[in-house]
Design a protein around this motif. Structure first.
Motif, PDB file in Angstrom:
ATOM      1  N   LEU A 151       6.265  -3.699  -9.771  1.00  0.00           N
ATOM      2  CA  LEU A 151       4.896  -3.272  -9.531  1.00  0.00           C
ATOM      3  C   LEU A 151       4.507  -2.018 -10.301  1.00  0.00           C
ATOM      4  CD1 LEU A 151       4.805  -3.817  -5.673  1.00  0.00           C
ATOM      5  CD2 LEU A 151       4.067  -5.374  -7.467  1.00  0.00           C
ATOM      6  N   GLY A 152       5.476  -1.350 -10.910  1.00  0.00           N
ATOM      7  CA  GLY A 152       5.192  -0.128 -11.650  1.00  0.00           C
ATOM      8  C   GLY A 152       4.905   1.028 -10.706  1.00  0.00           C
ATOM      9  N   GLY A 153       4.125   1.982 -11.165  1.00  0.00           N
ATOM     10  CA  GLY A 153       3.803   3.151 -10.352  1.00  0.00           C
ATOM     11  C   GLY A 153       2.681   2.861  -9.365  1.00  0.00           C
ATOM     12  N   LEU A 154       2.800   3.502  -8.215  1.00  0.00           N
ATOM     13  CA  LEU A 154       1.759   3.385  -7.184  1.00  0.00           C
ATOM     14  C   LEU A 154       1.242   4.788  -6.866  1.00  0.00           C
ATOM     15  CD1 LEU A 154       3.304   0.885  -4.604  1.00  0.00           C
ATOM     16  CD2 LEU A 154       1.397   0.461  -6.139  1.00  0.00           C
ATOM     17  N   ALA A 155      -0.049   4.987  -7.082  1.00  0.00           N
ATOM     18  CA  ALA A 155      -0.667   6.268  -6.753  1.00  0.00           C
ATOM     19  C   ALA A 155      -0.915   6.325  -5.241  1.00  0.00           C
ATOM     20  CB  ALA A 155      -1.981   6.407  -7.514  1.00  0.00           C
ATOM     21  N   PRO A 156      -1.088   7.524  -4.671  1.00  0.00           N
ATOM     22  CA  PRO A 156      -1.374   7.618  -3.240  1.00  0.00           C
ATOM     23  C   PRO A 156      -2.618   6.809  -2.866  1.00  0.00           C
ATOM     24  CG  PRO A 156      -0.850   9.777  -4.114  1.00  0.00           C
ATOM     25  CD  PRO A 156      -0.956   8.844  -5.293  1.00  0.00           C
ATOM     26  N   GLY A 157      -2.503   5.981  -1.835  1.00  0.00           N
ATOM     27  CA  GLY A 157      -3.599   5.147  -1.371  1.00  0.00           C
ATOM     28  C   GLY A 157      -3.805   3.870  -2.172  1.00  0.00           C
ATOM     29  N   GLU A 158      -3.056   3.665  -3.240  1.00  0.00           N
ATOM     30  CA  GLU A 158      -3.234   2.479  -4.083  1.00  0.00           C
ATOM     31  C   GLU A 158      -2.665   1.241  -3.382  1.00  0.00           C
ATOM     32  OE1 GLU A 158      -2.359   0.960  -8.644  1.00  0.00           O
ATOM     33  OE2 GLU A 158      -1.562   2.878  -7.972  1.00  0.00           O
ATOM     34  N   GLN A 159      -3.340   0.120  -3.620  1.00  0.00           N
ATOM     35  CA  GLN A 159      -2.910  -1.138  -3.014  1.00  0.00           C
ATOM     36  C   GLN A 159      -2.745  -2.185  -4.104  1.00  0.00           C
ATOM     37  OE1 GLN A 159      -5.492  -2.587   0.064  1.00  0.00           O
ATOM     38  NE2 GLN A 159      -4.234  -4.366   0.475  1.00  0.00           N
ATOM     39  N   ARG A 160      -1.701  -3.013  -3.960  1.00  0.00           N
ATOM     40  CA  ARG A 160      -1.461  -4.123  -4.876  1.00  0.00           C
ATOM     41  C   ARG A 160      -1.308  -5.395  -4.060  1.00  0.00           C
ATOM     42  NH1 ARG A 160       1.354  -1.886  -9.529  1.00  0.00           N
ATOM     43  NH2 ARG A 160       0.060  -0.111 -10.070  1.00  0.00           N
ATOM     44  N   THR A 171       0.845  -1.196   0.000  1.00  0.00           N
ATOM     45  CA  THR A 171       0.000   0.000   0.000  1.00  0.00           C
ATOM     46  C   THR A 171       0.879   1.244   0.000  1.00  0.00           C
ATOM     47  OG1 THR A 171      -1.642  -1.208   1.306  1.00  0.00           O
ATOM     48  CG2 THR A 171      -1.893   1.175   1.193  1.00  0.00           C
ATOM     49  N   ARG A 172       0.518   2.201  -0.861  1.00  0.00           N
ATOM     50  CA  ARG A 172       1.203   3.495  -0.879  1.00  0.00           C
ATOM     51  C   ARG A 172       0.472   4.405   0.094  1.00  0.00           C
ATOM     52  NH1 ARG A 172       5.925   5.973  -1.544  1.00  0.00           N
ATOM     53  NH2 ARG A 172       5.683   8.080  -2.315  1.00  0.00           N
ATOM     54  N   THR A 173       1.159   4.814   1.166  1.00  0.00           N
ATOM     55  CA  THR A 173       0.518   5.621   2.211  1.00  0.00           C
ATOM     56  C   THR A 173       0.866   7.105   2.122  1.00  0.00           C
ATOM     57  OG1 THR A 173       2.347   5.120   3.715  1.00  0.00           O
ATOM     58  CG2 THR A 173       0.414   3.686   3.816  1.00  0.00           C
ATOM     59  N   ALA A 174       1.801   7.470   1.256  1.00  0.00           N
ATOM     60  CA  ALA A 174       2.203   8.881   1.135  1.00  0.00           C
ATOM     61  C   ALA A 174       1.257   9.622   0.190  1.00  0.00           C
ATOM     62  CB  ALA A 174       3.637   8.975   0.626  1.00  0.00           C
ATOM     63  N   ASP A 175       1.341  10.954   0.212  1.00  0.00           N
ATOM     64  CA  ASP A 175       0.512  11.781  -0.667  1.00  0.00           C
ATOM     65  C   ASP A 175       1.077  11.864  -2.074  1.00  0.00           C
ATOM     66  OD1 ASP A 175      -1.229  12.265   1.398  1.00  0.00           O
ATOM     67  OD2 ASP A 175      -0.204  14.100   2.035  1.00  0.00           O
ATOM     68  N   ALA A 176       2.350  11.582  -2.235  1.00  0.00           N
ATOM     69  CA  ALA A 176       2.989  11.630  -3.553  1.00  0.00           C
ATOM     70  C   ALA A 176       3.040  10.219  -4.148  1.00  0.00           C
ATOM     71  CB  ALA A 176       4.403  12.191  -3.428  1.00  0.00           C
ATOM     72  N   PRO A 177       2.930  10.103  -5.456  1.00  0.00           N
ATOM     73  CA  PRO A 177       2.985   8.770  -6.065  1.00  0.00           C
ATOM     74  C   PRO A 177       4.411   8.209  -6.074  1.00  0.00           C
ATOM     75  CG  PRO A 177       2.763  10.442  -7.757  1.00  0.00           C
ATOM     76  CD  PRO A 177       2.671  11.151  -6.438  1.00  0.00           C
TER      77      PRO A 177
END
Length: 182
Positions: free
Chosen positions: A135-144, A96-102
């Motif tokens: 995993l490529g790019g992760l947007a803020p809040g995105e989960q894989r 999970t991306r938890t930061a505000d920046a991607p």
């Protein structure tokens, strides 16, 4: 005359005609016998059932879940803590991306030392190389989610780490340790 303390506490002998009577004879010692555990059939079945439950707890499959965080990243891993030889178990990894920046380029690696004890690994999504997932790019809040089906091929302990990195910087890390019963 007053009796002394020793005379009061000492046992008095029975006297007949002024003579002391002999003490009764001591009983003979019991013969040496082997002790046996005697259980009723119900108790024997109950003891056997309890022993089976205790033994099966050692050999049952067990899953462990561990979590780790790093700045802007969260990693959750559910993995087999115990499994049987040639049985299949699932390793599930949530990122999970938890930061505000991607994050432009996220990657996840699993140590080869851990994966070498397993065969017939099936991964969703597919591995880029052995134990590495791009995993490529992760947007803020995105989960894989990454799911691996593992089949134990080498008995004993196997251990390694799952490491998540973002934009080339090492992030969260979770240690894994699995016991494969023979």
């Amino acid at each position: 005359m007053v009796r002394s303390r020793h005379e009061i506490s000492a046992p008095q002998t029975a006297q007949a005609n002024g003579r002391a009577r002999a003490a009764p004879p001591e009983p003979p010692l019991a013969p040496a016998m082997r002790r046996r555990l005697e259980l009723s059939p119900k108790h024997a079945i109950g003891a056997f059932a309890l022993a089976c439950v205790a033994a099966s707890a050692l050999f049952m499959h067990a899953l462990e879940t561990r979590e780790a965080t790093a700045p802007g990243l969260a990693l959750r891993v559910a993995y087999p803590e115990r499994m049987r030889f040639r049985d299949s178990e699932r390793l599930t990894i949530d990122v999970t991306r938890t930061a505000d920046a991607p994050c432009r380029a996220a990657a996840l690696t699993i140590d080869e030392a851990y994966l070498d004890s397993f065969e017939e690994r099936r991964a969703t999504p597919a591995e880029a190389t052995l134990g590495r997932f791009e995993l490529g790019g992760l947007a803020p809040g995105e989960q894989r989610r990454i799911v691996l089906e593992l089949r134990g091929e080498r008995s004993w302990f196997t251990s390694g780490n799952v490491t998540l990195s973002c934009d080339g910087e090492r992030g969260a890390q979770v240690p894994l340790r699995t016991f494969i019963f023979p």
